[in-house]
Design a protein around this motif. Structure first.
Motif, PDB file in Angstrom:
ATOM      1  N   ALA A 205      -7.948   8.352   8.686  1.00 40.12           N
ATOM      2  CA  ALA A 205      -7.973   9.041   9.990  1.00 40.12           C
ATOM      3  C   ALA A 205      -6.619   9.634  10.316  1.00 40.12           C
ATOM      4  CB  ALA A 205      -8.411   8.064  11.070  1.00 40.12           C
ATOM      5  N   ALA A 206      -5.546   8.899   9.997  1.00 41.34           N
ATOM      6  CA  ALA A 206      -4.203   9.418  10.262  1.00 41.34           C
ATOM      7  C   ALA A 206      -3.917  10.652   9.411  1.00 41.34           C
ATOM      8  CB  ALA A 206      -3.172   8.337   9.996  1.00 41.34           C
ATOM      9  N   LEU A 207      -4.373  10.656   8.186  1.00 40.61           N
ATOM     10  CA  LEU A 207      -4.155  11.818   7.313  1.00 40.61           C
ATOM     11  C   LEU A 207      -4.910  13.041   7.825  1.00 40.61           C
ATOM     12  CD1 LEU A 207      -4.296  10.159   3.781  1.00 40.61           C
ATOM     13  CD2 LEU A 207      -2.272  10.925   5.031  1.00 40.61           C
ATOM     14  N   ARG A 208      -6.079  12.818   8.379  1.00 34.16           N
ATOM     15  CA  ARG A 208      -6.834  13.957   8.920  1.00 34.16           C
ATOM     16  C   ARG A 208      -6.134  14.567  10.130  1.00 34.16           C
ATOM     17  NH1 ARG A 208     -11.385  10.569   7.891  1.00 34.16           N
ATOM     18  NH2 ARG A 208     -11.396   9.990  10.107  1.00 34.16           N
ATOM     19  N   VAL A 209      -5.537  13.692  10.940  1.00 35.91           N
ATOM     20  CA  VAL A 209      -4.860  14.203  12.144  1.00 35.91           C
ATOM     21  C   VAL A 209      -3.545  14.872  11.777  1.00 35.91           C
ATOM     22  CG1 VAL A 209      -3.784  13.528  14.307  1.00 35.91           C
ATOM     23  CG2 VAL A 209      -5.964  12.528  13.635  1.00 35.91           C
ATOM     24  N   LEU A 210      -2.771  14.238  10.915  1.00 34.59           N
ATOM     25  CA  LEU A 210      -1.443  14.746  10.577  1.00 34.59           C
ATOM     26  C   LEU A 210      -1.496  15.807   9.488  1.00 34.59           C
ATOM     27  CD1 LEU A 210       0.510  11.345  10.588  1.00 34.59           C
ATOM     28  CD2 LEU A 210       0.368  13.058  12.420  1.00 34.59           C
ATOM     29  N   GLY A 211      -2.570  15.787   8.712  1.00 37.89           N
ATOM     30  CA  GLY A 211      -2.674  16.776   7.643  1.00 37.89           C
ATOM     31  C   GLY A 211      -1.764  16.498   6.469  1.00 37.89           C
ATOM     32  N   GLY A 212      -1.345  15.266   6.310  1.00 39.39           N
ATOM     33  CA  GLY A 212      -0.468  14.939   5.186  1.00 39.39           C
ATOM     34  C   GLY A 212      -1.251  14.344   4.025  1.00 39.39           C
ATOM     35  N   GLU A 213      -0.523  13.828   3.029  1.00 40.81           N
ATOM     36  CA  GLU A 213      -1.116  13.188   1.866  1.00 40.81           C
ATOM     37  C   GLU A 213      -0.189  12.079   1.375  1.00 40.81           C
ATOM     38  OE1 GLU A 213       0.536  16.303  -1.537  1.00 40.81           O
ATOM     39  OE2 GLU A 213      -1.610  16.201  -1.085  1.00 40.81           O
ATOM     40  N   ILE A 214      -0.747  11.173   0.643  1.00 37.58           N
ATOM     41  CA  ILE A 214       0.011  10.026   0.116  1.00 37.58           C
ATOM     42  C   ILE A 214       0.537  10.400  -1.267  1.00 37.58           C
ATOM     43  CG2 ILE A 214      -0.111   7.604  -0.567  1.00 37.58           C
ATOM     44  CD1 ILE A 214      -2.353   7.229   1.417  1.00 37.58           C
ATOM     45  N   GLU A 215       1.828  10.264  -1.445  1.00 36.45           N
ATOM     46  CA  GLU A 215       2.419  10.562  -2.750  1.00 36.45           C
ATOM     47  C   GLU A 215       2.562   9.303  -3.607  1.00 36.45           C
ATOM     48  OE1 GLU A 215       6.092  12.538  -2.210  1.00 36.45           O
ATOM     49  OE2 GLU A 215       5.189  14.382  -1.391  1.00 36.45           O
ATOM     50  N   HIS A 216       2.995   8.207  -3.010  1.00 35.70           N
ATOM     51  CA  HIS A 216       3.249   6.991  -3.819  1.00 35.70           C
ATOM     52  C   HIS A 216       3.076   5.765  -2.928  1.00 35.70           C
ATOM     53  CE1 HIS A 216       4.909   4.353  -6.863  1.00 35.70           C
ATOM     54  NE2 HIS A 216       5.796   3.906  -5.985  1.00 35.70           N
ATOM     55  N   ILE A 217       2.555   4.717  -3.525  1.00 37.55           N
ATOM     56  CA  ILE A 217       2.388   3.432  -2.838  1.00 37.55           C
ATOM     57  C   ILE A 217       3.155   2.380  -3.625  1.00 37.55           C
ATOM     58  CG2 ILE A 217       0.770   1.641  -2.123  1.00 37.55           C
ATOM     59  CD1 ILE A 217      -1.334   3.786  -1.749  1.00 37.55           C
ATOM     60  N   GLN A 218       4.115   1.747  -2.984  1.00 34.55           N
ATOM     61  CA  GLN A 218       4.918   0.710  -3.631  1.00 34.55           C
ATOM     62  C   GLN A 218       4.390  -0.662  -3.215  1.00 34.55           C
ATOM     63  OE1 GLN A 218       7.541   1.143  -5.820  1.00 34.55           O
ATOM     64  NE2 GLN A 218       7.487  -1.085  -6.104  1.00 34.55           N
ATOM     65  N   VAL A 219       4.028  -1.490  -4.202  1.00 30.96           N
ATOM     66  CA  VAL A 219       3.520  -2.846  -3.952  1.00 30.96           C
ATOM     67  C   VAL A 219       4.661  -3.830  -4.192  1.00 30.96           C
ATOM     68  CG1 VAL A 219       1.806  -4.566  -4.592  1.00 30.96           C
ATOM     69  CG2 VAL A 219       1.207  -2.131  -4.673  1.00 30.96           C
ATOM     70  N   TYR A 220       4.970  -4.598  -3.174  1.00 31.41           N
ATOM     71  CA  TYR A 220       6.091  -5.535  -3.268  1.00 31.41           C
ATOM     72  C   TYR A 220       5.639  -6.975  -3.545  1.00 31.41           C
ATOM     73  CZ  TYR A 220       9.055  -1.827  -1.439  1.00 31.41           C
ATOM     74  OH  TYR A 220       9.731  -0.639  -1.272  1.00 31.41           O
ATOM     75  N   ASP A 221       4.466  -7.335  -3.067  1.00 31.65           N
ATOM     76  CA  ASP A 221       4.015  -8.703  -3.298  1.00 31.65           C
ATOM     77  C   ASP A 221       3.386  -8.797  -4.680  1.00 31.65           C
ATOM     78  OD1 ASP A 221       1.895  -7.104  -2.600  1.00 31.65           O
ATOM     79  OD2 ASP A 221       0.724  -8.764  -1.778  1.00 31.65           O
ATOM     80  N   LEU A 222       3.347 -10.017  -5.203  1.00 31.01           N
ATOM     81  CA  LEU A 222       2.808 -10.284  -6.532  1.00 31.01           C
ATOM     82  C   LEU A 222       1.533 -11.099  -6.411  1.00 31.01           C
ATOM     83  CD1 LEU A 222       6.089 -11.216  -8.462  1.00 31.01           C
ATOM     84  CD2 LEU A 222       4.881  -9.024  -8.468  1.00 31.01           C
ATOM     85  N   PRO A 223       0.647 -10.977  -7.376  1.00 30.38           N
ATOM     86  CA  PRO A 223      -0.560 -11.824  -7.335  1.00 30.38           C
ATOM     87  C   PRO A 223      -0.181 -13.284  -7.476  1.00 30.38           C
ATOM     88  CG  PRO A 223      -0.399 -10.672  -9.437  1.00 30.38           C
ATOM     89  CD  PRO A 223       0.655 -10.079  -8.551  1.00 30.38           C
ATOM     90  N   THR A 224      -0.798 -14.114  -6.660  1.00 30.74           N
ATOM     91  CA  THR A 224      -0.497 -15.552  -6.674  1.00 30.74           C
ATOM     92  C   THR A 224      -1.309 -16.234  -7.763  1.00 30.74           C
ATOM     93  OG1 THR A 224      -2.211 -15.956  -5.009  1.00 30.74           O
ATOM     94  CG2 THR A 224       0.036 -15.569  -4.224  1.00 30.74           C
ATOM     95  N   ARG A 225      -0.703 -17.250  -8.326  1.00 27.06           N
ATOM     96  CA  ARG A 225      -1.364 -18.028  -9.373  1.00 27.06           C
ATOM     97  C   ARG A 225      -1.616 -19.438  -8.851  1.00 27.06           C
ATOM     98  NH1 ARG A 225      -1.311 -15.681 -14.277  1.00 27.06           N
ATOM     99  NH2 ARG A 225       0.064 -13.873 -14.561  1.00 27.06           N
ATOM    100  N   PRO A 226      -2.714 -20.077  -9.266  1.00 27.43           N
ATOM    101  CA  PRO A 226      -2.969 -21.457  -8.828  1.00 27.43           C
ATOM    102  C   PRO A 226      -1.930 -22.401  -9.386  1.00 27.43           C
ATOM    103  CG  PRO A 226      -4.519 -20.813 -10.540  1.00 27.43           C
ATOM    104  CD  PRO A 226      -3.764 -19.563 -10.151  1.00 27.43           C
ATOM    105  N   ALA A 227      -1.566 -23.371  -8.561  1.00 27.11           N
ATOM    106  CA  ALA A 227      -0.568 -24.351  -8.994  1.00 27.11           C
ATOM    107  C   ALA A 227      -1.136 -25.222 -10.095  1.00 27.11           C
ATOM    108  CB  ALA A 227      -0.124 -25.218  -7.810  1.00 27.11           C
ATOM    109  N   ALA A 228      -0.249 -25.626 -11.004  1.00 30.25           N
ATOM    110  CA  ALA A 228      -0.673 -26.488 -12.102  1.00 30.25           C
ATOM    111  C   ALA A 228      -1.065 -27.854 -11.566  1.00 30.25           C
ATOM    112  CB  ALA A 228       0.449 -26.630 -13.129  1.00 30.25           C
ATOM    113  N   VAL A 229      -2.097 -28.444 -12.161  1.00 26.51           N
ATOM    114  CA  VAL A 229      -2.549 -29.773 -11.748  1.00 26.51           C
ATOM    115  C   VAL A 229      -1.565 -30.804 -12.262  1.00 26.51           C
ATOM    116  CG1 VAL A 229      -4.413 -31.451 -11.890  1.00 26.51           C
ATOM    117  CG2 VAL A 229      -4.936 -29.003 -11.807  1.00 26.51           C
ATOM    118  N   PRO A 230      -1.033 -31.715 -11.417  1.00 23.72           N
ATOM    119  CA  PRO A 230      -0.070 -32.704 -11.898  1.00 23.72           C
ATOM    120  C   PRO A 230      -0.696 -33.680 -12.855  1.00 23.72           C
ATOM    121  CG  PRO A 230      -0.734 -33.182  -9.641  1.00 23.72           C
ATOM    122  CD  PRO A 230      -1.324 -31.855  -9.996  1.00 23.72           C
TER     123      PRO A 230
END
Length: 239
Positions: A205-230
């Protein structure tokens, strides 16, 4: 007349005098007429014999209540959990090395795991990862890694380093390295995250109003892994 003295006659022997017998009883004395309700007239019961103790090896208590041998532990000590998949066990071992040296852990994660045996871990490196091979096998790197692995597996553990060809996907060439697996998982996560962001209705909706486009998306978080069973996890006793 002539007086003639008759011959003396023997006197009859006196009958023997028997000694008086006091309280002579020919039959046992009868009890009182009213019976033996008090029990005083009953003979004493003989003492019950004391049974001989049974041998220690055949006592029923020892047989049925002897402690059962303890189940073998999952590991002698340390952090390893043999019930987890091999790649997860290897990642946990590399994390233990990381606590000692992050640089050596990174080079260890670049190797392809060949096997984890009792007292031995083997990894292989392709020619492009010769630097990481030298890091863990040369100088004091091997001693440092083997000490950390020994603490992780709870027993002295030797590190075996071998060579493999680039792009070799055969099982005998080892499993995918942890670094390659992490890069693949991150790429898939970034692609999935970018798709969700681009399809978000508020952003569209914001792109339709502003008329812009997305050039790049930077992902900072990493996929989480389950903790090892002790390793102190309760063993699974289900059939």
């Amino acid at each position: 007349m002539t007086n003639v003295r008759p011959p003396p006659q023997a006197r009859p022997a006196a009958p023997p005098v028997e000694a008086p017998v006091d309280d002579e009883r020919l039959f046992p004395e009868e009890g009182p007429a009213d019976g033996c309700a008090s029990g005083e007239c009953l003979p004493d019961a003989p003492p019950a014999p004391i049974p001989a103790p049974e041998p220690e090896s055949v006592r029923p208590f020892d047989v049925h209540h002897a402690s059962r041998p303890a189940a073998p532990p999952m590991a002698a000590s340390g952090r390893d959990n043999p019930r987890r998949p091999l790649q997860d066990r290897w990642r946990s071992a590399v994390d233990t090395v990381k606590d000692t040296s992050g640089r050596h852990a990174k080079s260890l994660a670049s190797g392809r795991l060949l096997w984890i045996r009792e007292g031995e871990v083997a990894v292989a490196y392709p020619p492009k990862d010769a630097f990481h091979k030298t890091t863990v096998a040369g100088g004091n790197g091997r001693a440092l890694v083997e000490k950390a692995l020994s603490e992780h597996f709870g027993r002295p553990t030797k590190l075996v380093v071998q060579d493999c060809a680039d792009g070799d996907t055969r099982p005998e060439a080892g499993m995918v390295s942890l670094s390659a697996q992490d890069a693949s998982d991150r790429a898939a996560y970034e692609k999935s995250t970018e798709g969700r962001v681009r399809a978000h209705p508020n952003l569209r909706a914001a792109l339709r109003v502003l008329g812009g486009e997305i050039e790049h998306i930077q992902v900072y978080d990493l996929p989480t892994r389950p903790a090892a069973v002790p390793t102190n996890e309760s063993p699974d006793e289900s059939p």
